[in-house]
Design a protein around this motif. Structure first.
Motif, PDB file in Angstrom:
ATOM      1  N   PHE B  87      48.696  56.820   7.984  1.00  0.00           N
ATOM      2  CA  PHE B  87      47.545  55.946   7.853  1.00  0.00           C
ATOM      3  C   PHE B  87      47.296  55.211   9.154  1.00  0.00           C
ATOM      4  O   PHE B  87      48.169  55.077  10.015  1.00  0.00           O
ATOM      5  CB  PHE B  87      47.745  54.938   6.711  1.00  0.00           C
ATOM      6  N   TYR B  88      46.062  54.792   9.274  1.00  0.00           N
ATOM      7  CA  TYR B  88      45.713  53.889  10.357  1.00  0.00           C
ATOM      8  C   TYR B  88      45.922  52.465   9.891  1.00  0.00           C
ATOM      9  O   TYR B  88      45.761  52.167   8.732  1.00  0.00           O
ATOM     10  CB  TYR B  88      44.221  54.019  10.712  1.00  0.00           C
ATOM     11  N   SER B  89      46.284  51.640  10.808  1.00  0.00           N
ATOM     12  CA  SER B  89      46.277  50.218  10.474  1.00  0.00           C
ATOM     13  C   SER B  89      44.917  49.664  10.848  1.00  0.00           C
ATOM     14  O   SER B  89      44.447  49.826  11.970  1.00  0.00           O
ATOM     15  CB  SER B  89      47.383  49.507  11.248  1.00  0.00           C
ATOM     16  N   LEU B  90      44.282  49.057   9.908  1.00  0.00           N
ATOM     17  CA  LEU B  90      42.925  48.586  10.137  1.00  0.00           C
ATOM     18  C   LEU B  90      42.879  47.356  11.018  1.00  0.00           C
ATOM     19  O   LEU B  90      43.850  46.594  11.088  1.00  0.00           O
ATOM     20  CB  LEU B  90      42.266  48.219   8.801  1.00  0.00           C
ATOM     21  N   TYR B  91      41.762  47.173  11.639  1.00  0.00           N
ATOM     22  CA  TYR B  91      41.455  45.948  12.385  1.00  0.00           C
ATOM     23  C   TYR B  91      42.453  45.681  13.505  1.00  0.00           C
ATOM     24  O   TYR B  91      42.646  44.538  13.907  1.00  0.00           O
ATOM     25  CB  TYR B  91      41.421  44.726  11.463  1.00  0.00           C
ATOM     26  N   GLU B  92      43.082  46.738  14.004  1.00  0.00           N
ATOM     27  CA  GLU B  92      44.084  46.492  15.043  1.00  0.00           C
ATOM     28  C   GLU B  92      43.477  45.883  16.281  1.00  0.00           C
ATOM     29  O   GLU B  92      44.071  45.073  16.953  1.00  0.00           O
ATOM     30  CB  GLU B  92      44.772  47.808  15.396  1.00  0.00           C
ATOM     31  N   ASN B  93      42.271  46.316  16.582  1.00  0.00           N
ATOM     32  CA  ASN B  93      41.617  45.802  17.783  1.00  0.00           C
ATOM     33  C   ASN B  93      40.691  44.635  17.484  1.00  0.00           C
ATOM     34  O   ASN B  93      40.002  44.159  18.372  1.00  0.00           O
ATOM     35  CB  ASN B  93      40.771  46.911  18.420  1.00  0.00           C
ATOM     36  N   PHE B 100      44.605  36.158  10.831  1.00  0.00           N
ATOM     37  CA  PHE B 100      45.186  36.602   9.572  1.00  0.00           C
ATOM     38  C   PHE B 100      46.498  37.341   9.819  1.00  0.00           C
ATOM     39  O   PHE B 100      47.509  37.100   9.144  1.00  0.00           O
ATOM     40  CB  PHE B 100      44.213  37.512   8.816  1.00  0.00           C
ATOM     41  N   ARG B 101      46.490  38.212  10.795  1.00  0.00           N
ATOM     42  CA  ARG B 101      47.697  38.991  11.065  1.00  0.00           C
ATOM     43  C   ARG B 101      48.834  38.077  11.504  1.00  0.00           C
ATOM     44  O   ARG B 101      49.977  38.232  11.079  1.00  0.00           O
ATOM     45  CB  ARG B 101      47.415  40.028  12.142  1.00  0.00           C
ATOM     46  N   TYR B 182      60.563  42.550  15.157  1.00  0.00           N
ATOM     47  CA  TYR B 182      59.525  41.562  14.869  1.00  0.00           C
ATOM     48  C   TYR B 182      58.876  41.895  13.539  1.00  0.00           C
ATOM     49  O   TYR B 182      58.733  43.068  13.191  1.00  0.00           O
ATOM     50  CB  TYR B 182      58.443  41.584  15.971  1.00  0.00           C
ATOM     51  N   PRO B 183      58.470  40.885  12.827  1.00  0.00           N
ATOM     52  CA  PRO B 183      57.745  41.175  11.578  1.00  0.00           C
ATOM     53  C   PRO B 183      56.330  41.621  11.903  1.00  0.00           C
ATOM     54  O   PRO B 183      55.761  41.214  12.907  1.00  0.00           O
ATOM     55  CB  PRO B 183      57.735  39.818  10.856  1.00  0.00           C
ATOM     56  N   ASP B 184      55.795  42.451  11.054  1.00  0.00           N
ATOM     57  CA  ASP B 184      54.409  42.878  11.230  1.00  0.00           C
ATOM     58  C   ASP B 184      53.781  43.097   9.871  1.00  0.00           C
ATOM     59  O   ASP B 184      54.463  43.405   8.883  1.00  0.00           O
ATOM     60  CB  ASP B 184      54.340  44.177  12.051  1.00  0.00           C
ATOM     61  N   GLU B 185      52.489  42.899   9.844  1.00  0.00           N
ATOM     62  CA  GLU B 185      51.738  43.076   8.605  1.00  0.00           C
ATOM     63  C   GLU B 185      50.671  44.120   8.908  1.00  0.00           C
ATOM     64  O   GLU B 185      49.724  43.855   9.631  1.00  0.00           O
ATOM     65  CB  GLU B 185      51.091  41.745   8.208  1.00  0.00           C
ATOM     66  N   LEU B 186      50.859  45.311   8.359  1.00  0.00           N
ATOM     67  CA  LEU B 186      49.903  46.378   8.617  1.00  0.00           C
ATOM     68  C   LEU B 186      48.812  46.333   7.557  1.00  0.00           C
ATOM     69  O   LEU B 186      49.104  46.225   6.376  1.00  0.00           O
ATOM     70  CB  LEU B 186      50.605  47.736   8.578  1.00  0.00           C
ATOM     71  N   ILE B 187      47.600  46.432   7.997  1.00  0.00           N
ATOM     72  CA  ILE B 187      46.480  46.378   7.063  1.00  0.00           C
ATOM     73  C   ILE B 187      46.084  47.809   6.710  1.00  0.00           C
ATOM     74  O   ILE B 187      45.650  48.572   7.569  1.00  0.00           O
ATOM     75  CB  ILE B 187      45.299  45.620   7.677  1.00  0.00           C
ATOM     76  N   LEU B 188      46.250  48.137   5.451  1.00  0.00           N
ATOM     77  CA  LEU B 188      46.005  49.516   5.040  1.00  0.00           C
ATOM     78  C   LEU B 188      44.583  49.733   4.535  1.00  0.00           C
ATOM     79  O   LEU B 188      43.953  50.724   4.815  1.00  0.00           O
ATOM     80  CB  LEU B 188      46.990  49.902   3.926  1.00  0.00           C
ATOM     81  N   GLY B 325      34.395  47.835   6.990  1.00  0.00           N
ATOM     82  CA  GLY B 325      34.656  46.756   7.925  1.00  0.00           C
ATOM     83  C   GLY B 325      34.135  45.441   7.377  1.00  0.00           C
ATOM     84  O   GLY B 325      33.098  45.384   6.764  1.00  0.00           O
ATOM     85  N   MET B 326      34.850  44.435   7.559  1.00  0.00           N
ATOM     86  CA  MET B 326      34.419  43.134   7.063  1.00  0.00           C
ATOM     87  C   MET B 326      33.593  42.443   8.127  1.00  0.00           C
ATOM     88  O   MET B 326      33.945  42.446   9.294  1.00  0.00           O
ATOM     89  CB  MET B 326      35.620  42.281   6.717  1.00  0.00           C
TER      90      MET B 326
END
Lengths: 123, 815
Positions: B87-93, B100-101, B182-188, B325-326
Motif C-alpha cells: 500500500f501507499y501511505s497517503l498524504y506523505e507529501n 496530524f502525523r 521511531y514511531p510512525d503512523e501510516l495513513i492507509l 484527498g481531503m
C-alpha cells in the motif's frame, strides 16, 4: 509499480479532480467522461506514469485539456440538468476554453498562472 | 465523478496496459496487491472495538538489534502461506497532514486519557513561537479526552520494567525506543464525512527518521520490534499476519483553526486473514471477533465499501473509504467579506461550565452530528440537562416519525405536512472563496460558512434564525449521555420538556447558564471568546443594522454593557409571578449633555414568556436566547441576563424624570410623584419616551413592577412589544398607555429637532402579530402631536412604558 496499478491508484486519488476539470472544459457529463478516460488510457498505454520525474496529476490535466481541444467547443452549461452552480463556476464556464482551463487550475488546483499555462501547454 | 465514468476509465486503463505490456514484453509480477485503492478491492471484515479489552499480545521477545538504515534492496519474504500486502501511505507529501502525523506519533489516546511522549518538541512548530504545555497540546488536538488525564510515558513506573505502555484495548506502545527506531503512523485510507475526515492508520515502528520521506529499504516493525515490512518501489510491503500485531485504527478528525482536532479513535483488529486468490477475486477475509460495547463490521471492495458501526441493534454507516484527498487547503480566501455575511455563531463548548469540549464531542459522535451548540445547560437531580442545536450532514433522511428519544438520530427538521422538515447537507460543489455550505431542506435553506484554516465553528446568516428547527435535549450523568424529548425553540414550539424537571422545591439549588450568539467581528479581529453584546448589533451587515439610532442622533452614546451578576426580586403581577432583576443604575452617558453627572440611566430586563399549551415553557430574552424556564406558572430566570432595553433619564435629585420623546429634548424638573395627580399629569401630555433597542425576534414581554400605582383604572397587566432591529418610541397619551413609532418623519437639524424617516413597510414587518390586523397592517390610529404624525399602535393587551421614580421603575399595566 505496475503502470496500470499506478494508473488505477491515480484514478482513485485524482479522479474527482480530473473529472471536475474535464467537466469544466466540456460542460457535458458524457464528453467529460470520454476525454478523461482517454487521458488515462493514453498515459497508461504509453507508460507515462512510470516516469518518476513527472507530476502525474499535471500530466493528466495536460492530456485532458488536449482532448478537450480536440473535442471542440464546450456545451452551454445546462443548469436544469446539472443543477445550480455558484457564481464562480458560472464565471469560469463563460470563458473561452484556454482561459477556462487556466482559471480552473488557478482557483481549484492552487496553481500560479504561469504554472497553469505550462500545464495546459503540456510542458 | 460519476460511477460510470470511473468504470469506463478503469476499463480503458486495463486495456491500455495490455497494449503496453505487449509493447514492452514485461510480465506481471505475481503478488497479492493491496494499494490504498486496492484495500478497496479486497473484502475485509474488521472489528472496531471501543472501550473494551481485546486479545493480549504475547510476551515481548528479546529486542532486535538495530540495523543500519541505508537504502537497500533487501527482500522481505514472509512465509508463503502468509502473503503480504502493498500500500501507499497517503498524504506523505501533504503538509496539511503533518500536524496530524506528528500528533498521533507522539500522543496516543488511552481510554479517556492521552499518553504523551517525553519529547513533544516536534509539535511546537505548529504553535508559532510559543512552547505549549502538554496539556495545551492535548486540549488542542484531542476533543474526546478527559481534560484531567494526561499520562507521560516515562512517568508510568509500573510499566517501565516491561518497557511498554498500555493504550486502549490492550494494545501496547513502547515507552522507550532504542536508538534508531521511531514511531510512525501510516495513513492507509481516508474518507470525508461533511467537515470530518475518517482516516485509517497503522501504528508502526520504523527506522526512518521522522519527517523524512520513505526510501527503499526502510523497515517497519511492530511494537515487539519484530520486522513486519519494508518500503520499496514506492510502496510499503507488510505481511498479512503482521496486521494482527499492529494497531490499526480509525481517527475521526476535523481541521479547526488550521490544526487537526481528533474527535474519536476507533481500534481496528483483524482477527484472521486469508490470502487472496487472484485478480478478479481478490479477497482478504477476517473473521469477526467478539467483545466490546461497539462492534463494527466493514466490507471493502472497489465498488461497494461500507463501514458499518453497530451499537446493539442500531447501525451507523460510516462513509465509504476511498483514497479521496481531503480538502484541508489552508489557503484563506481573500474575499473576507463573504464570511462577514455570516455573522452569527454560537459557543461550541464551555469548559468552565456544564458542557465542556469532551461532552460536546461525545454528543457529536453519538448523534453523528457535524456540530452541536449547547444553548443552555442546567443541573438537575437527574443529571445535567443540555439543550442545544445540532447540525447534521449526510444523505440520510429522517422520517417524521423519528423522535429523538427513541433513535440515535434526532429529528433535526420535520416534514412540512405535519409542520415538519428535513435537512440535507451537500458538499458536492462549494466555492473556493467562501466555503459556503448550503443546507438543502424542503422548505428553507440554511447557509453555513466554515473555513477549516481559520474557523473552529460554523457561521450563519440570518436564515438560521428564520428556519424553525427543533433542539436536541440530552441528559448527562456519570459520563453517560442520553436523549430526552426533543423541543423546539421559539417560533414553532410544539413540544416541551415535560416531566423532566425535578420537584419545585429543588429549584433553588439549580444553576442555569446561558449561551449567547457570538458576533463575528467584521473588522477581522476574530475573538471567539467575546460574548454576544447588543452593542455589536449595529456592526452586523444588511438587515440587522439598527438605523437610525436615536441616541447617536441626539449625541448620546451607549454606555458599556455590564452584566448583572446577581440579584432577583420576586414580583407579583396579578395572577402571575415573575422574577426579574433589580434595576441597575449603571453610569454615565458618554457625550451628549454637558452635565453628564446629572444623567443616569437605568437598565431594565424583561423577558418573553413562551407557553407551550401548558404551564411549562421557555423564557426568551431580547436576543432570542433562552434565559429562563417557566414551569407550573412560575418563572425561573437565569442569572446571566441581557438587558432588552435601556431608558435614558436625567435625574436632578433622583425624583426627576427626563423624558425623551424623540422630537423634543427637554428637562422636566417636576418631581415625579407616585400619585394620581402626577400620573394624570403625565398622562395629559408629558411625554415619557420608551425606547426599545435591538431585539432579534419580535417577542412580547411581560414586565413586572416593584410597585405600581394602586389606581384600579391603571392597575392592569401589560404586554410590551419589542420591535427587533429598530428603535421604537413609545409615548403615553391621553386615554391610556400606548406606544408607537414614528412614520414618515424626516430628520432635520435646523432647530435641533430630530426625527427619523422610516418606510411604512419596513416598520410594519417588524411588529409582532399582536399589533397587526387581519390585513397584516398595524392596528391603531394616527395622532398629530407637536407637529409630528405618530401612529398609535393598538395592541391586544395594551402597552406599557417605564417611568422611573427615585426608587426605581414604575411600570404601569394596561389590560
Amino acid at each position: 509499480m505496475h503502470n496500470d496499478d499506478r494508473a488505477l491508484f491515480l484514478l482513485n486519488k485524482y479522479g474527482d479532480d480530473i473529472y471536475r476539470f474535464a467537466f469544466i472544459l466540456t460542460c457535458n457529463e458524457d464528453r467529460a467522461g470520454v476525454i478523461m478516460a482517454e487521458a488515462f488510457e493514453y498515459a497508461a498505454g504509453n507508460g507515462l506514469f512510470a516516469d518518476k520525474d513527472k507530476d502525474d496529476k499535471k500530466l493528466l490535466f495536460s492530456r485532458v485539456y488536449k482532448n478537450a481541444v480536440k473535442n471542440g467547443d464546450p456545451a452551454v452549461y445546462d443548469e436544469e440538468k446539472y443543477g445550480k452552480k455558484s457564481d464562480t463556476f458560472k464565471s469560469i464556464v463563460s470563458l473561452p476554453l484556454k482561459e477556462r482551463a487556466i482559471r480552473h487550475l488557478i482557483l481549484y488546483e492552487d496553481m500560479e498562472e504561469k504554472e497553469a499555462e505550462k500545464v495546459i501547454s503540456g510542458k | 465523478m460519476p460511477g460510470a465514468v470511473k468504470a469506463e476509465t478503469e476499463k480503458r486503463i486495463r486495456g491500455a496496459f495490455d497494449i503496453y505490456e505487449k509493447k514492452n514484453g514485461k510480465k506481471k509480477f505475481a503478488v497479492v496487491l493491496a494499494s490504498a485503492l486496492a484495500f478497496a478491492a479486497l473484502f475485509i471484515t474488521v472489528i472496531i472495538i471501543a472501550n473494551s479489552i481485546g486479545s493480549k499480545l504475547p510476551d515481548a521477545p528479546p529486542e532486535t538489534q538495530t540495523g543500519s538504515f541505508e537504502e537497500t534492496d533487501e527482500a522481505f519474504d514472509p512465509p508463503v502461506e502468509d502473503g503480504y500486502i502493498l500500500f501507499y501511505s497517503l498524504y506523505e507529501n501533504d503538509l496539511n497532514y503533518e500536524p496530524f502525523r506528528v500528533a498521533t506519533r507522539l500522543m496516543k489516546p488511552c481510554g479517556d486519557s492521552i499518553v504523551v511522549a517525553d519529547d513533544l518538541r516536534p509539535l511546537y512548530g505548529f504553535f508559532g513561537e510559543n512552547e505549549p504545555s502538554a496539556k495545551t497540546l492535548c486540549d488542542t488536538f484531542f476533543a474526546f479526552y478527559d481534560r484531567k488525564n494526561i499520562i507521560y510515558q516515562k512517568s508510568i513506573t509500573k510499566y517501565s520494567e516491561q518497557k511498554y505502555t498500555d493504550i486502549s484495548d490492550g494494545f501496547r506502545i513502547r515507552s522507550e525506543l532504542p536508538e534508531g527506531y521511531y514511531p510512525d503512523e501510516l495513513i492507509l485510507l481516508s474518507e470525508k464525512h461533511g467537515t470530518f475526515e475518517y482516516i485509517l492508520t497503522a501504528s508502526v515502528i520504523t527506522d526512518n527518521t521522522p519527517g523524512r520521506l520513505p526510501y527503499k529499504g526502510v523497515k517497519l516493525y511492530d511494537q515487539n520490534l519484530s520486522q513486519i515490512g519494508v518500503y520499496r518501489d514506492g510502496l510499503y510491503e507488510i505481511s498479512v499476519s503482521a496486521l494482527k500485531n499492529i494497531s490499526v485504527c480509525v481517527y475521526k478528525i476535523r481541521s479547526e483553526m488550521g490544526l487537526p482536532v481528533i474527535y474519536a479513535r476507533y481500534e481496528v483488529k483483524p482477527d484472521e486473514l486469508t490470502q487472496a486468490r487472484g485478480d478478479d477475486d481478490m479477497g482478504l477475509h477476517t473473521a469477526a471477533a467478539e467483545g466490546g460495547s461497539v462492534t463494527v463490521s466493514g466490507r471493502f471492495s472497489i465498488d461497494d465499501r461500507i463501514l458499518e458501526l453497530k451499537n446493539g441493534e442500531n447501525s451507523v454507516f460510516m462513509p465509504v473509504f476511498t483514497d479521496a484527498g481531503m480538502d484541508m487547503d489552508s489557503s484563506v480566501s481573500t474575499k473576507r467579506s463573504s464570511l462577514c455575511e455570516y455573522p452569527y455563531s454560537f459557543q461550541i463548548y464551555d469548559d468552565n461550565g456544564l458542557c465542556g469540549r469532551k461532552t460536546v464531542c461525545d454528543i457529536i459522535n453519538m448523534l453523528d452530528l457535524q456540530w452541536f451548540f449547547p444553548m443552555y445547560t442546567a443541573k438537575t437531580g437527574e443529571g445535567t440537562l443540555i439543550i442545544g442545536d445540532g447540525i447534521k450532514t449526510g444523505a440520510t433522511v429522517l422520517s417524521s416519525s423519528d423522535q429523538a428519544s427513541s433513535h440515535l438520530y434526532p429529528v433535526i427538521r420535520e416534514e412540512n405536512e405535519d409542520n415538519k422538515y428535513t435537512w440535507y447537507f451537500d458538499l458536492s460543489w462549494y466555492t473556493i472563496d467562501s466555503y459556503v455550505f448550503d443546507f438543502k431542506s424542503l422548505e428553507k435553506g440554511v447557509s453555513v460558512a466554515y473555513l477549516p484554516s481559520t474557523c473552529d465553528r460554523p457561521y450563519f446568516d440570518f436564515s438560521y434564525f428564520e428556519s424553525d428547527h427543533p433542539s436536541i435535549a440530552l441528559i448527562v450523568k456519570d459520563g453517560e449521555i442520553r436523549l430526552t424529548d426533543s423541543c423546539v425553540l421559539p417560533g414553532s414550539l410544539n413540544q416541551t420538556l415535560k416531566s423532566y424537571f425535578t420537584p419545585e422545591e429543588e429549584f433553588d439549588d439549580l444553576k442555569f447558564v446561558t449561551t449567547y450568539p457570538y458576533i463575528k467581528d467584521p473588522s477581522n479581529e476574530y475573538d471567539p471568546s467575546r460574548p454576544f453584546m447588543r452593542e455589536y448589533l449595529p456592526l452586523l451587515s444588511t438587515d440587522l443594522t439598527a438605523t437610525p439610532d436615536l441616541f447617536e442622533d441626539l449625541g448620546l452614546y451607549i454606555a458599556p454593557f455590564e452584566r448583572l451578576k446577581s440579584g432577583f426580586s420576586d414580583l407579583s403581577v396579578g395572577n402571575r409571578y415573575i422574577r426579574v432583576t433589580d434595576v441597575k443604575e449603571d453610569g454615565v452617558f458618554y457625550g451628549g449633555e454637558k452635565n453628564t453627572d446629572k444623567i443616569k440611566w437605568y437598565t431594565v430586563y424583561a423577558y418573553e414568556e413562551q407557553t407551550c399549551g401548558e404551564q411549562n415553557g421557555y423564557i426568551i430574552d431580547a436576543s432570542g436566547c433562552v434565559s429562563g424556564l417557566r414551569r407550573n406558572g412560575s418563572v425561573y430566570l437565569f442569572n446571566t441576563l441581557q438587558p432588552c432595553f435601556e431608558i435614558r433619564i436625567k435625574a436632578a435629585d433622583n425624583n426627576v424624570v427626563y423624558a425623551y420623546h424623540g422630537t423634543d429634548n427637554y428637562t422636566d424638573n417636576t418631581p415625579l410623584h407616585k400619585s394620581e395627580e402626577t400620573y394624570a399629569g403625565l398622562m395629559s401630555g408629558t411625554a415619557a419616551l420608551l425606547l426599545y433597542k435591538y431585539g432579534v425576534t419580535a417577542p412580547v414581554y411581560d414586565i413586572a413592577v416593584e410597585d405600581h400605582v394602586s389606581d384600579d383604572e391603571y392597575d392592569i397587566g401589560v404586554d410590551v412589544a419589542i420591535l427587533p432591529q429598530k428603535p421604537v418610541y413609545g409615548v403615553k397619551n391621553n386615554g391610556g398607555y400606548r406606544y408607537y413609532y414614528y412614520k414618515n418623519l424626516t430628520k432635520t437639524v435646523n432647530d435641533g429637532r430630530y426625527s427619523y424617516a422610516y418606510t411604512d413597510y419596513e416598520e410594519w414587518k417588524y411588529l409582532s402579530s399582536d399589533a397587526l390586523n387581519s390585513y397584516g397592517e398595524p392596528d391603531g390610529w394616527w395622532l398629530k402631536d407637536n407637529g409630528c404624525e405618530r401612529f398609535i399602535i393598538k395592541y391586544r393587551s395594551g402597552a406599557a412604558e417605564i417611568i422611573y421614580s427615585g426608587k426605581g421603575p414604575v411600570i404601569f399595566y394596561a389590560q
